[in-house]
Design a protein around this motif. Structure first.
Motif, mmCIF file in Angstrom:
data_model
loop_
_atom_site.group_PDB
_atom_site.id
_atom_site.type_symbol
_atom_site.label_atom_id
_atom_site.label_comp_id
_atom_site.label_asym_id
_atom_site.label_seq_id
_atom_site.Cartn_x
_atom_site.Cartn_y
_atom_site.Cartn_z
ATOM 1 N N LEU A 112 0.854 -1.172 0.000
ATOM 2 C CA LEU A 112 0.000 0.000 0.000
ATOM 3 C C LEU A 112 0.890 1.221 0.000
ATOM 4 N N LEU A 113 0.342 2.316 -0.422
ATOM 5 C CA LEU A 113 1.057 3.578 -0.427
ATOM 6 C C LEU A 113 0.390 4.513 0.561
ATOM 7 N N ILE A 114 1.200 5.289 1.246
ATOM 8 C CA ILE A 114 0.685 6.323 2.136
ATOM 9 C C ILE A 114 1.157 7.645 1.568
ATOM 10 N N ARG A 115 0.233 8.511 1.248
ATOM 11 C CA ARG A 115 0.629 9.836 0.790
ATOM 12 C C ARG A 115 1.400 10.524 1.910
ATOM 13 N N ASP A 116 2.395 11.309 1.549
ATOM 14 C CA ASP A 116 3.170 11.990 2.587
ATOM 15 C C ASP A 116 2.302 12.939 3.406
ATOM 16 N N THR A 117 1.165 13.345 2.867
ATOM 17 C CA THR A 117 0.244 14.195 3.616
ATOM 18 C C THR A 117 -0.592 13.391 4.619
ATOM 19 N N ASN A 118 -0.472 12.065 4.602
ATOM 20 C CA ASN A 118 -1.257 11.191 5.477
ATOM 21 C C ASN A 118 -0.335 10.302 6.307
ATOM 22 N N ALA A 119 0.838 10.820 6.652
ATOM 23 C CA ALA A 119 1.853 10.025 7.341
ATOM 24 C C ALA A 119 1.412 9.564 8.732
ATOM 25 N N ALA A 120 0.388 10.151 9.304
ATOM 26 C CA ALA A 120 -0.067 9.754 10.639
ATOM 27 C C ALA A 120 -0.505 8.298 10.700
ATOM 28 N N VAL A 121 -0.876 7.720 9.570
ATOM 29 C CA VAL A 121 -1.339 6.329 9.583
ATOM 30 C C VAL A 121 -0.185 5.320 9.566
ATOM 31 N N ARG A 122 1.046 5.796 9.402
ATOM 32 C CA ARG A 122 2.203 4.894 9.365
ATOM 33 C C ARG A 122 2.235 3.991 10.604
ATOM 34 N N ASP A 123 2.030 4.555 11.784
ATOM 35 C CA ASP A 123 2.066 3.761 13.018
ATOM 36 C C ASP A 123 0.962 2.708 13.045
ATOM 37 N N PHE A 124 -0.204 3.033 12.484
ATOM 38 C CA PHE A 124 -1.296 2.059 12.409
ATOM 39 C C PHE A 124 -0.845 0.822 11.644
ATOM 40 N N TYR A 125 -0.281 1.020 10.454
ATOM 41 C CA TYR A 125 0.142 -0.119 9.629
ATOM 42 C C TYR A 125 1.321 -0.861 10.253
ATOM 43 N N THR A 126 2.231 -0.146 10.878
ATOM 44 C CA THR A 126 3.343 -0.800 11.576
ATOM 45 C C THR A 126 2.798 -1.713 12.665
ATOM 46 N N GLY A 127 1.779 -1.255 13.364
ATOM 47 C CA GLY A 127 1.151 -2.063 14.406
ATOM 48 C C GLY A 127 0.470 -3.314 13.881
ATOM 49 N N LEU A 128 0.130 -3.306 12.599
ATOM 50 C CA LEU A 128 -0.480 -4.485 11.974
ATOM 51 C C LEU A 128 0.564 -5.423 11.369
ATOM 52 N N GLY A 129 1.848 -5.063 11.522
ATOM 53 C CA GLY A 129 2.906 -5.918 11.007
ATOM 54 C C GLY A 129 3.409 -5.537 9.625
ATOM 55 N N TRP A 130 2.988 -4.406 9.107
ATOM 56 C CA TRP A 130 3.466 -3.930 7.808
ATOM 57 C C TRP A 130 4.804 -3.240 8.020
ATOM 58 N N ASP A 131 5.688 -3.381 7.043
ATOM 59 C CA ASP A 131 7.002 -2.754 7.090
ATOM 60 C C ASP A 131 7.110 -1.686 6.021
ATOM 61 N N GLU A 132 7.871 -0.635 6.338
ATOM 62 C CA GLU A 132 8.138 0.383 5.333
ATOM 63 C C GLU A 132 9.094 -0.208 4.304
ATOM 64 N N SER A 133 8.823 0.050 3.056
ATOM 65 C CA SER A 133 9.615 -0.479 1.955
ATOM 66 C C SER A 133 10.313 0.686 1.253
ATOM 67 N N PRO A 134 11.616 0.807 1.434
ATOM 68 C CA PRO A 134 12.307 1.951 0.819
ATOM 69 C C PRO A 134 12.357 1.807 -0.702
ATOM 70 N N ARG A 135 11.528 2.559 -1.364
ATOM 71 C CA ARG A 135 11.426 2.506 -2.820
ATOM 72 C C ARG A 135 11.207 3.911 -3.346
ATOM 73 N N ILE A 136 11.530 4.089 -4.565
ATOM 74 C CA ILE A 136 11.164 5.308 -5.265
ATOM 75 C C ILE A 136 10.014 4.931 -6.179
ATOM 76 N N VAL A 137 8.904 5.582 -6.008
ATOM 77 C CA VAL A 137 7.747 5.317 -6.841
ATOM 78 C C VAL A 137 7.712 6.386 -7.922
ATOM 79 N N MET A 138 7.657 5.947 -9.142
ATOM 80 C CA MET A 138 7.598 6.883 -10.258
ATOM 81 C C MET A 138 6.239 6.729 -10.928
ATOM 82 N N GLU A 139 5.779 7.780 -11.535
ATOM 83 C CA GLU A 139 4.484 7.721 -12.208
ATOM 84 C C GLU A 139 4.509 8.541 -13.476
ATOM 85 N N ARG A 140 3.565 8.224 -14.309
ATOM 86 C CA ARG A 140 3.332 8.992 -15.521
ATOM 87 C C ARG A 140 1.826 8.991 -15.751
ATOM 88 N N ARG A 141 1.220 10.108 -15.753
ATOM 89 C CA ARG A 141 -0.218 10.209 -15.976
ATOM 90 C C ARG A 141 -0.511 9.933 -17.445
#
Length: 142
Positions: A112-141
């Motif tokens: 899942l992706l967390i927008r940087d404007t919604n970083a408060a939910v990071r602790d919620f997902y960490t508590g569920l056993g999710w790990d942060e994945s250091p990646r660069i996400v690129m996009e093209r509309r």
């Protein structure tokens, strides 16, 4: 359909549309470049995706998640719990339902992706056993 934490979790039904979109808006998940109507149409009830809703005993949509996969990676989008329903395990239950949906399709990884404007939910997902994945996400509309 599963009932957990006082919530019945089931696939999206046409009559859920307005409530789901209102929930996403209330949770700050709708941005100008993502039309929720279109996103629901693209995902609900498809072979590789669906929208799951958590409904309370009084019939109110209190949680949702859009889930999908490409066969290798599963993705969770629009994870939402109504503000007045938080703290009851509904977030944990809706995420678990999405994970179960992916497991049933033998998808080995969920992301899942967390927008940087919604970083408060990071602790919620960490508590569920999710790990942060250091990646660069690129996009093209397109």
């Amino acid at each position: 359909m599963a009932t957990t934490e006082g919530l019945t979790i089931r696939p999206f039904e046409a009559g859920d549309r307005a409530a789901v979109i209102a929930l996403w808006r209330a949770c700050g998940l709708v941005v100008p470049h993502n039309d929720p109507e279109t996103d629901i149409d693209r995902a609900a009830g498809r072979a590789n995706s669906d929208v799951l809703v958590g409904v309370t005993a009084d019939g109110r949509v209190a949680a949702s998640v859009m889930v999908g996969h490409d066969g290798h990676r599963g993705w969770l989008y629009y994870v939402a719990v109504a503000a007045d329903a938080r703290g009851r395990g509904h977030g944990r239950a809706i995420v678990a339902a999405a994970e179960a949906w992916l497991r049933a399709r033998e998808v080995p990884k969920a992301q899942l992706l967390i927008r940087d404007t919604n970083a408060a939910v990071r602790d919620f997902y960490t508590g569920l056993g999710w790990d942060e994945s250091p990646r660069i996400v690129m996009e093209r509309r397109l």
